[in-house]
Write a protein that holds these residues in place. Structure first.
Motif, PDB file in Angstrom:
ATOM      1  N   SER A  44      47.868 -65.513 -47.570  1.00  0.00           N
ATOM      2  CA  SER A  44      49.273 -65.365 -48.631  1.00  0.00           C
ATOM      3  C   SER A  44      50.029 -64.196 -47.721  1.00  0.00           C
ATOM      4  O   SER A  44      51.177 -64.283 -47.940  1.00  0.00           O
ATOM      5  N   GLN A  89      51.450 -69.479 -54.954  1.00  0.00           N
ATOM      6  CA  GLN A  89      50.013 -69.911 -55.371  1.00  0.00           C
ATOM      7  C   GLN A  89      49.745 -69.897 -56.892  1.00  0.00           C
ATOM      8  O   GLN A  89      49.124 -70.826 -57.246  1.00  0.00           O
ATOM      9  N   ASP A 165      51.831 -71.896 -50.501  1.00  0.00           N
ATOM     10  CA  ASP A 165      50.673 -71.263 -50.721  1.00  0.00           C
ATOM     11  C   ASP A 165      49.718 -71.789 -51.513  1.00  0.00           C
ATOM     12  O   ASP A 165      49.841 -71.912 -52.956  1.00  0.00           O
TER      13      ASP A 165
HETATM   14 MG    MG Z   1      46.144 -66.513 -50.943  1.00  0.00          MG
END
Ligand code: MG
Ligand code: ATP
Length: 225
Positions: A44, A89, A165
């Motif tokens: 990330s 994410q 992500d």
């Molecule tokens: Mg991550």
């Protein structure tokens, strides 16, 4: 389209957390690269560096011809808004906006009038299989459907580069497979460049190239297709 050279990032302690150094990566226009790596390896963080959301301790990030370190905050924000799509994410779908307005957000931020953007929003919602959910609120959607909203939003302004992500986190394997296939098809149809961080070998398999992130940088991965 993306060139990372000698990139290093560490977070200060205690305890100090060096993530990687000497990291090099070149991604060609239209190429899709997947990045695997243990939890905490810095995937990330690496995507945030490519997006100009974080700054490296050393090295340079050039995206679509722009050297991010020399841009001021305003120019970096504009760069992100105009040329980048980001699938976060944790979706970051705004709960108080209907699906279609969530997808239209990058167009609104770029000053595209609603009337001009509506057709693009509708065609992207169709492409992700949510053509009949434009007026739904996010709370009425499943996790897989929200993930598709996030993907449509990352593509609606036709960015040159899309960063995703863990786009299949928390999804069942079948939904995950259809979502990454959709992501690949849409990127390829638009000639957009993609970088995808994931734990999923099935997700990584849609990439043209799969790399593993480790403290000494990126290296080719063995992928189980
Ligand atoms: Mg991550
Ligand atoms: N702003 C920050 N300040 C301090 N430490 C941070 C910061 N951001 C990330 N870290 C640390 O850096 C490491 C890498 O985090 P990152 O989120 O990039 O990993 P990741 O590979 O994406 O992990 P995951 O697979 O779990 O998503 C972690 O140990 C994390 O705690």
């Amino acid at each position: 389209m993306i060139r990372l050279s000698g990139l290093a990032r560490a977070f200060p302690g205690p305890p100090p957390r060096p993530l990687f150094s000497g990291l090099d990566l070149s991604v060609a226009p239209g190429e899709i690269v997947a990045i695997l790596g243990e939890s905490g390896s810095g995937k990330s963080t690496l995507l945030n560096l490519i997006a100009g959301l974080d700054r490296p301790d050393a090295g340079s990030v050039v995206v679509d011809g722009a050297e991010l370190s020399v841009l001021d905050d305003d120019a970096r924000t504009r760069f992100r808004r105009e040329r980048l799509g980001f699938v976060f994410q944790a979706f970051h779908v705004l709960p108080y906006l209907p699906v279609a307005r969530n997808v239209a957000l990058p167009l609104a931020l770029n000053g595209v009038p609603d009337a001009a953007g509506d057709a693009r929003v509708a065609s992207l919602l169709d492409a992700v299989g949510l053509g009949d959910r434009a007026a739904s609120m996010p709370r009425e959607l499943s996790g897989g459907e929200l993930q598709r909203v996030a993907i449509a939003r990352a593509l609606v302004h036709a960015p040159a580069v899309v960063l995703a992500d863990e786009p299949t986190g928390n999804l069942d394997p079948r939904t995950a497979a259809s979502i990454v296939a959709l992501l690949r098809d849409t990127l390829k149809a638009r000639g957009a460049t993609g970088v995808l961080a994931t734990h999923s070998h099935a997700a990584a398999a849609i990439a043209d190239r799969v790399l593993v992130l480790a403290p000494d940088g990126l290296s080719p991965a063995a992928v189980h297709r």
